[in-house]
Design a protein around this motif. Sequence first.
Motif, PDB file in Angstrom:
ATOM      1  N   LEU A  23       0.830  -1.204   0.000  1.00  0.00           N
ATOM      2  CA  LEU A  23       0.000   0.000   0.000  1.00  0.00           C
ATOM      3  C   LEU A  23       0.863   1.251   0.000  1.00  0.00           C
ATOM      4  CD1 LEU A  23      -2.717  -1.140   2.565  1.00  0.00           C
ATOM      5  CD2 LEU A  23      -2.836  -1.190   0.067  1.00  0.00           C
ATOM      6  N   ILE A  24       1.980   1.204   0.726  1.00  0.00           N
ATOM      7  CA  ILE A  24       2.913   2.329   0.717  1.00  0.00           C
ATOM      8  C   ILE A  24       3.502   2.521  -0.671  1.00  0.00           C
ATOM      9  CG2 ILE A  24       5.060   3.248   1.661  1.00  0.00           C
ATOM     10  CD1 ILE A  24       4.528   1.672   4.191  1.00  0.00           C
ATOM     11  N   GLN A  25       3.859   1.402  -1.304  1.00  0.00           N
ATOM     12  CA  GLN A  25       4.416   1.470  -2.655  1.00  0.00           C
ATOM     13  C   GLN A  25       3.421   2.078  -3.635  1.00  0.00           C
ATOM     14  OE1 GLN A  25       7.823   1.079  -2.428  1.00  0.00           O
ATOM     15  NE2 GLN A  25       7.817  -0.392  -4.107  1.00  0.00           N
ATOM     16  N   ALA A  26       2.156   1.690  -3.502  1.00  0.00           N
ATOM     17  CA  ALA A  26       1.132   2.158  -4.436  1.00  0.00           C
ATOM     18  C   ALA A  26       0.789   3.622  -4.223  1.00  0.00           C
ATOM     19  CB  ALA A  26      -0.121   1.300  -4.301  1.00  0.00           C
ATOM     20  N   ALA A  27       0.639   4.031  -2.964  1.00  0.00           N
ATOM     21  CA  ALA A  27       0.207   5.398  -2.673  1.00  0.00           C
ATOM     22  C   ALA A  27       1.376   6.373  -2.601  1.00  0.00           C
ATOM     23  CB  ALA A  27      -0.566   5.421  -1.358  1.00  0.00           C
ATOM     24  N   GLY A  28       2.518   5.890  -2.125  1.00  0.00           N
ATOM     25  CA  GLY A  28       3.657   6.775  -1.924  1.00  0.00           C
ATOM     26  C   GLY A  28       3.890   7.022  -0.449  1.00  0.00           C
ATOM     27  N   GLU A  29       5.095   7.403  -0.124  1.00  0.00           N
ATOM     28  CA  GLU A  29       5.475   7.652   1.261  1.00  0.00           C
ATOM     29  C   GLU A  29       4.541   8.667   1.928  1.00  0.00           C
ATOM     30  OE1 GLU A  29       8.373   6.616   4.247  1.00  0.00           O
ATOM     31  OE2 GLU A  29       8.194   5.942   2.181  1.00  0.00           O
ATOM     32  N   GLY A  30       4.023   8.304   3.093  1.00  0.00           N
ATOM     33  CA  GLY A  30       3.159   9.215   3.845  1.00  0.00           C
ATOM     34  C   GLY A  30       1.725   9.259   3.375  1.00  0.00           C
ATOM     35  N   LYS A  31       1.367   8.411   2.415  1.00  0.00           N
ATOM     36  CA  LYS A  31       0.004   8.441   1.886  1.00  0.00           C
ATOM     37  C   LYS A  31      -0.767   7.145   2.138  1.00  0.00           C
ATOM     38  CE  LYS A  31       0.765  11.858  -1.763  1.00  0.00           C
ATOM     39  NZ  LYS A  31       0.612  12.157  -3.221  1.00  0.00           N
ATOM     40  N   ALA A  32      -0.198   6.248   2.918  1.00  0.00           N
ATOM     41  CA  ALA A  32      -0.903   5.032   3.337  1.00  0.00           C
ATOM     42  C   ALA A  32      -1.122   5.145   4.843  1.00  0.00           C
ATOM     43  CB  ALA A  32      -0.096   3.785   2.994  1.00  0.00           C
ATOM     44  N   VAL A  48      -5.439   1.628  -9.465  1.00  0.00           N
ATOM     45  CA  VAL A  48      -4.930   0.650 -10.429  1.00  0.00           C
ATOM     46  C   VAL A  48      -3.629   0.042  -9.925  1.00  0.00           C
ATOM     47  CG1 VAL A  48      -3.936   0.380 -12.735  1.00  0.00           C
ATOM     48  CG2 VAL A  48      -6.064   1.667 -12.439  1.00  0.00           C
ATOM     49  N   GLU A  49      -2.729   0.888  -9.454  1.00  0.00           N
ATOM     50  CA  GLU A  49      -1.442   0.387  -8.988  1.00  0.00           C
ATOM     51  C   GLU A  49      -1.605  -0.494  -7.746  1.00  0.00           C
ATOM     52  OE1 GLU A  49       3.029   2.016  -7.802  1.00  0.00           O
ATOM     53  OE2 GLU A  49       1.679   3.252  -9.044  1.00  0.00           O
ATOM     54  N   SER A  50      -2.579  -0.163  -6.889  1.00  0.00           N
ATOM     55  CA  SER A  50      -2.833  -1.002  -5.705  1.00  0.00           C
ATOM     56  C   SER A  50      -3.245  -2.401  -6.120  1.00  0.00           C
ATOM     57  CB  SER A  50      -3.928  -0.369  -4.847  1.00  0.00           C
ATOM     58  OG  SER A  50      -3.541   0.894  -4.363  1.00  0.00           O
ATOM     59  N   HIS A  51      -4.178  -2.501  -7.069  1.00  0.00           N
ATOM     60  CA  HIS A  51      -4.587  -3.807  -7.573  1.00  0.00           C
ATOM     61  C   HIS A  51      -3.388  -4.586  -8.105  1.00  0.00           C
ATOM     62  CE1 HIS A  51      -8.859  -3.671  -7.062  1.00  0.00           C
ATOM     63  NE2 HIS A  51      -9.071  -2.669  -7.876  1.00  0.00           N
TER      64      HIS A  51
END
Length: 447
Positions: free
Chosen positions: A355-364, A422-425
Motif C-alpha cells: 500500500l505504501i508502494q502504491a500510494a507513496g510515502e506518507g500516503k498510506a 490501479v497500482e494497488s490492484h
Amino acid sequence: MQLTKTCLSLGLAMSISQFAFADWVDDAATKFEQHTIQLRHHIHANPELGNMEFKTSELVQKELRSYGIEVKKGFAKTGVIGVLKGTKPGPIMALRADMDALPMEEKAQVPFASKAKGIYQGAETPVAHACGHDTHTAMLLGAAKALAENKDKIAGTVVFIFQPAEEGGADIDNFLNGDQVGARKMIADGALNNPKPEVIFGMHVMAGMPSGNIFYKDGAALNSADGIRVTLTGQQVHGSMPWKGRDSIVAAADIIQNLQTMVSRRADLSKGMGVVSIGQIQGGTSGNILPEQVSMIGTIRSNHEDIRQSIFKNLPTMIDHTAQANDVKAKVEISPYAPVTTNDKTLTELMAPSLIQAAGEGKAHVLEHNQSASEDFSYYGQLMPSLFVFLGATPADQDMSKAAPNHNPYFIVDDKTLKTGVESHMRFILDYPKVASQVQSAWKAKK
C-alpha cells in the motif's frame, strides 16, 4: 473521522524494500491512466441499477477480451469473471469491483454527469453513480489491462470479479430476496469455483479522504448491515375513545424506545458497537382514527459479530413482549444483508508495504476505527483471507470536512486517484505470492 499514523509506524517486520519492484509497475499504471479515466467517465455517464447492469457488463466483457483475458459469465445475472494466468507458477488470487449505481439524481457539476433514468422497484427514477462503483469497475479494468500486458511477471492466476447489485437489486424485493443478488448470488452461482481463489482484495473510494491516499486497518473495516421489518396489528377505533380499540401507534412508539436497549443494555459493548434505527413508519389514514395496522422498517448495524447475533436473538422477543403489553400483535422479520467486513490480520500486515508502494510515502494511513457503512464484500472474506481498503476520492487541496459524502447527489471522485487504485490492484497481485504461505498458514490455524 480520525486518521492516525502511516503504516510505517506499525513496526512491520518486513521492509518495503523486500517488495520493491522496478519502475515498470508505476509506469504501467501511468500508461493506462487515461484509458482508465475514459472508461470511468463512460460508465459514470451511463449508470445502471443493481441487476440491470447489462451494458456495463457487456463493456467489461469486451474490454477483458481485448486484453486477452478469458471471460466467464452467467453469474448473478450480469456478473462477469475474468481469468488471467501468469507465466510463473503461484497462487490463485482474486480482485473484486462492483458495477451498480444508485436510484438518485446526480447534481454534481461534472461534464460527464448522469442524465440516465431507470426502473427501481417498478417506478421510474433518476440513476447515478453516487457511490463510486464506476471508478471501481474502471480501476479494475485498468489493472487487468496492465497485468495482462505484463503477465510474464505474474506468479499465479488472477481472477477478476465484476459483481452486480452490491446496493441490492432494482427488480426484486431486497428484504425478502437479498440472497439472490450481489456477492451471495455470485458465490452461489459458482463464480469462485473454477478457478478457486485463496485470497481476495477489494477497495472503495471514499469522500472526505484525500485523493491518492489509501486508508486501511486490520480486523473490522466496515459494519454489518441487516434489515428489520415490524408489523403491528391492533384494533381500529375512533381517536376519541381509545379504550374501545387497541392502539398500534402507541405500541410502535414503545417498541422504538425499547429497541435502543438492545444495544445499551443487552449488547457486550466491550467488544464493539451496535445501532438499531427505524427509518420508516407507516400507519393511519386520519388524525382522528387509531389505525389497525402500523409497519416499521429499519436497519441493524454492528462492528462485531457477537453483538450482531445478540441483537438478532433478543430483538424479536423484546418486540413481541412490548406488543403484548399493549395488547397488539407483532410480526417481526429480520433480513440479513452483510456481516462485518473483516480484514485478515496477517494479510493486512504483510500487504501494508504494498500500500505504501502504491500510494507513496506518507500516503498510506492506518484507521483507528472501522467505517460505519457496510459491504457485501464481507461474504468473500468468510471464504478466504481478505483485504478491503479505502481510496481517497476528494481532491487533496479541498477541505475534507466539507466534501459531499458517498450517496450524496453532489458526491464526486477526483480522477487523479484512479491511478493509485490501479497500482494497488497490481501490487496486490505481484506482492501476495511472496507472503502467501504465511497468510494461508495463519488462516488455517485460525479456522
